[in-house]
Design a protein around this motif. Structure first.
Motif, PDB file in Angstrom:
ATOM      1  N   UNK B 135       0.830  -1.204   0.000  1.00 55.90           N
ATOM      2  CA  UNK B 135       0.000   0.000   0.000  1.00 55.90           C
ATOM      3  C   UNK B 135       0.866   1.257   0.000  1.00 55.90           C
ATOM      4  N   UNK B 138       2.375   1.778  -3.414  1.00 53.69           N
ATOM      5  CA  UNK B 138       1.374   2.273  -4.361  1.00 53.69           C
ATOM      6  C   UNK B 138       1.092   3.749  -4.105  1.00 53.69           C
ATOM      7  N   UNK B 139       0.959   4.117  -2.814  1.00 50.76           N
ATOM      8  CA  UNK B 139       0.639   5.506  -2.486  1.00 50.76           C
ATOM      9  C   UNK B 139       1.817   6.429  -2.768  1.00 50.76           C
ATOM     10  N   UNK B 141       3.596   6.392  -5.436  1.00 50.21           N
ATOM     11  CA  UNK B 141       3.720   6.694  -6.856  1.00 50.21           C
ATOM     12  C   UNK B 141       3.105   8.061  -7.153  1.00 50.21           C
ATOM     13  N   UNK B 142       3.389   8.558  -8.341  1.00 46.72           N
ATOM     14  CA  UNK B 142       2.803   9.846  -8.711  1.00 46.72           C
ATOM     15  C   UNK B 142       1.324   9.652  -8.974  1.00 46.72           C
ATOM     16  N   UNK B 143       0.493  10.116  -8.039  1.00 46.53           N
ATOM     17  CA  UNK B 143      -0.941   9.897  -8.144  1.00 46.53           C
ATOM     18  C   UNK B 143      -1.641  11.234  -8.143  1.00 46.53           C
ATOM     19  N   UNK B 144      -2.751  11.293  -8.875  1.00 50.37           N
ATOM     20  CA  UNK B 144      -3.623  12.433  -8.684  1.00 50.37           C
ATOM     21  C   UNK B 144      -4.407  12.180  -7.403  1.00 50.37           C
ATOM     22  N   UNK B 147      -3.791  12.445  -1.409  1.00 48.83           N
ATOM     23  CA  UNK B 147      -4.288  12.505  -0.028  1.00 48.83           C
ATOM     24  C   UNK B 147      -5.635  11.802   0.092  1.00 48.83           C
ATOM     25  N   UNK B 149      -6.496   9.043  -1.636  1.00 50.34           N
ATOM     26  CA  UNK B 149      -6.209   7.603  -1.581  1.00 50.34           C
ATOM     27  C   UNK B 149      -5.596   7.208  -0.248  1.00 50.34           C
ATOM     28  N   UNK B 150      -4.763   8.108   0.303  1.00 54.71           N
ATOM     29  CA  UNK B 150      -4.181   7.856   1.604  1.00 54.71           C
ATOM     30  C   UNK B 150      -5.293   7.735   2.639  1.00 54.71           C
ATOM     31  N   UNK B 151      -6.266   8.627   2.530  1.00 54.83           N
ATOM     32  CA  UNK B 151      -7.378   8.617   3.485  1.00 54.83           C
ATOM     33  C   UNK B 151      -8.204   7.341   3.357  1.00 54.83           C
ATOM     34  N   UNK B 152      -8.345   6.832   2.123  1.00 61.54           N
ATOM     35  CA  UNK B 152      -9.134   5.615   1.909  1.00 61.54           C
ATOM     36  C   UNK B 152      -8.610   4.483   2.780  1.00 61.54           C
ATOM     37  N   UNK B 153      -7.292   4.296   2.746  1.00 64.18           N
ATOM     38  CA  UNK B 153      -6.724   3.180   3.499  1.00 64.18           C
ATOM     39  C   UNK B 153      -6.691   3.472   4.997  1.00 64.18           C
TER      40      UNK B 153
END
Lengths: 350, 341
Positions: B135, B138-139, B141-144, B147, B149-153
């Protein structure tokens, strides 16, 4: 369609899809479903009636079977849509069922009994939210009391935690006295003593103080958090000592220095500790379970566990109350999660 | 507009803080008198006192008398009413025909709990570290909307153990969501929490689900501290991603991984809340873990034996002390390494 696909899968710089990109999105979308799905399913289920909850396979939307009061019958009768031989459909109420044949009446004409093969009928259902699941626990059970107890414990414990921890952090960061490092060592040592190791003696201490079955017995042992003292001390070390020296020149007392200078400047760290403390105390379970044995003093967590542990679990109420218990934490999550995640990344505490 | 809002916020803040200021003034006069006696440096003791008092009464004192409790017998609660039995409680815990076979032990439940906990710790820690690492990678990586996606987990981390336990009890029950999926996929529904092995697996899965976001965050912070130029250099050399992971990411993340490993170990040894709500230790004793054993012997069972519970808790505490010392050692080493950089 291909345009949409092209837009969706277009990558910056025209680079192609590497397997790591595919995996990244698989993990993220999977995480979204796995992390939020269960809680959403719970919220969804909490709006269903007991009859709808007992159904398998479960439906996504909360349906209720329609009923009607028919003249000449005491109980409300269940309504069915009945397919006639000519293909037309009419709504009938079931009186009783004998094997594969149901005796039904037309609500408009209750005198005449119509025999229908059960293969030719489907229950008439409509979407309805069973808000009763949320209302009844507060009226018929003690959930309002539990909610009040939980709020009391959370608010009071957090306030005391902020006060005592910040005072101790102030002493440990801004004064030089003999035994300071010993005190620090002692606090570090208590990090090693989780509650589960001192359950029995702590229980006897609480009982000896007459705090058994009292909310104060839940609050007091939790307020001296070593993590809180640490976090605040680290923050206070960054406040320049010159400020304190200047205040002393102006004849400010030490208490005033603490209250009027240090506390306002520590506000960001206090806010983080307050958020943590609220979540900790709201979620506490093992210790309240031991200290609170009378229903009048149960917190939400203990009350919920007790109702869920009964032989005849009334899931429709349990689900609704679980949602209620989740609300404050979800609010914290929505509005403050950035604070928490940066707080954890910075200090590694939970 | 912004000024108006600021004005309102200031006024609201002042109203909330008014009693706070009043409190400060009320306390000031007596505290000044105290300060005249102690001197300004002596006030440190006053500031420390409340916290240390609570520490002393509710942590240190219980810790010390816990040792005495473990050396006494009988069902009485207060130490004065209890009879001294020496090391009998420990003797009872350790009296076994064979430690591998709980049935041959006097306290069979204790050894069942020990072996269950050990199996749980090994499997859960391995799974937790692996999922947290993936996780975090994955987080990182260059993501749009990183924050988001971070909150999701992170979401389940905040939920209370009781809520976690109930959510999953609802999903794993006979007519629950998981069985619906199994049913739709053409399989036969399983009674997840009644079948021994499935119930044990469920405790591992649920506890990973509930806490993995926290550890992923720690690892993510570690990943973001790795200098970017290392990756750029590797890219210029055309190094494959897996090789980059083994040669750059993993060695540089090792200190954080170690911290996460020890933290998960410490938490896994004490596992109680969510499992207690999810399975209650059942079916039978297949998910009975150490803390629940201590709780039941000390408080819940018909034959309450506080002495035995404290002896078991001291043994568990000894394991935790060792693990915590390792953790503090690692933390100190990391700190020094950080200073050298």
């Amino acid at each position: 369609m291909s345009r949409v696909a092209e837009f969706l899968f277009r990558r910056r710089g025209g680079a192609g899809w590497h397997w790591t990109d595919v995996f990244t999105w698989f993990w993220l979308i999977g995480g979204l479903i796995v992390m939020f799905g269960p809680a959403l399913w719970l919220v969804n289920s909490s709006f269903k009636t007991p009859a709808a909850l007992a159904e398998f396979p479960p439906t996504v939307l909360p349906y209720v079977t329609a009923e009607a009061i028919v003249e000449g019958y005491e109980e409300p009768l269940q309504l069915f849509e009945v397919r006639n031989d000519d293909g037309s459909v009419r709504v009938l109420a079931e009186v009783r069922r004998l094997g594969t044949v149901a005796q039904m009446v037309d609500p408009a004409n209750p005198g005449e009994i119509i025999r229908v093969n059960i293969q030719n009928r489907t229950p008439k259902r409509s979407i309805a939210f069973a808000l009763d699941n949320y209302v009844q626990p507060f009226l018929a059970f003690d959930f309002f009391l539990y909610l009040r107890n939980s709020v009391f414990v959370t608010v009071v414990a957090t306030l005391i935690t902020l006060l005592t921890n910040s005072m101790a952090a102030f002493a440990l960061s801004k004064y030089n006295f003999r035994g300071r490092s010993a005190v620090m060592m002692l606090i570090v040592a208590t990090l090693m003593v989780p509650l589960s190791v001192i359950l029995v003696p702590l229980y006897s201490v609480i009982s000896a103080m007459g705090l058994f079955n009292s909310l104060w017995g839940v609050i007091l042992p939790t307020v001296a958090t070593p993590t809180g003292v640490f976090m605040l001390r680290q923050y206070m070390l960054t406040i320049p000592d010159e400020l304190i020296e200047a205040a002393r020149m102006d004849k400010a007392s030490e208490w005033q220095i603490y209250w009027r200078i240090i506390l306002p400047l520590t506000a960001p760290a206090l806010a983080v500790l307050a958020i943590f403390s609220v979540v900790w105390r709201w979620n506490d379970f093992l210790w309240p379970l031991i200290v609170l044995s009378r229903k009048e003093v149960y917190t939400l967590q203990v009350g919920l566990n007790t109702y869920a542990g009964e032989l005849n679990v009334q899931w429709h109420y349990i689900l609704a109350m679980t949602v209620v218990t989740m609300i404050p934490v979800v609010l914290v999550f929505i509005f403050l999660q950035r604070f928490i995640t940066t707080g954890i990344a910075g200090s590694g505490l939970k | 507009m912004g000024d108006v809002r600021n004005g309102i916020a200031t006024r609201a803040g002042a109203m909330i803080l008014a009693p706070v200021g009043w409190l400060a003034n009320v306390f000031d006069a007596p505290l000044r008198m105290l300060q005249r006696r102690t001197g300004s440096n002596g006030m440190a003791v006053f500031f420390l006192a409340p916290n240390m008092l609570v520490f002393g009464i509710f942590v240190l004192f219980p810790l010390v008398i816990n040792i005495l409790y473990s050396m006494t017998g009988g069902g009485a609660l207060f130490l004065g009413d209890r009879t001294f039995v020496g090391a009998d409680q420990y003797g009872r815990l350790f009296s076994c025909g064979s430690y591998l076979d709980p049935k041959s032990c006097t306290e069979d439940l204790f050894w069942i709990a020990v072996w269950n906990t050990l199996a749980f710790v090994v499997l859960q820690v391995a799974m937790m570290v692996a999922v947290a690492l993936v996780t975090a990678l994955v987080l990182n990586r260059e993501l749009r909307a990183r924050s988001f996606w971070r909150a999701v987990f992170f979401f389940p981390v905040l939920l209370s153990p009781v809520v976690v336990g109930l959510i999953w009890r609802w999903i794993l029950q006979r007519q629950g969501l998981l069985n619906l999926m199994v049913f739709e996929a053409g399989g036969t529904p399983v009674n997840w929490l009644v079948e021994r092995n499935w119930a044990f697996t469920a405790t591992i899965m649920v506890s990973v689900w509930a806490h993995v976001g926290f550890y992923a965050l720690i690892l993510l912070a570690g990943l973001q501290a790795i200098p970017k130029d290392l990756y750029e250099a590797a890219e210029m050399d055309g190094t494959r991603p897996l090789r980059v992971f083994w040669r750059i990411t993993l060695p540089l993340l090792a200190p954080n991984l170690l911290v996460v490993l020890v933290l998960t170990l410490i938490r896994a040894v004490q596992i109680f809340d969510e499992v207690y709500v999810l399975t209650g230790g059942g079916p039978g004793t297949s998910t009975l873990f150490l803390t629940q054993y201590i709780y039941e012997v000390g408080f819940a069972s018909m034959l309450r034996n506080p002495g035995l519970a404290s002896a078991a808790s001291i043994l568990m505490g000894a394991v935790l002390v060792v693990l915590t010392l390792i953790q503090l050692g690692i933390a100190r080493r990391n700190e020094q390494r950080g200073k050298m950089r």
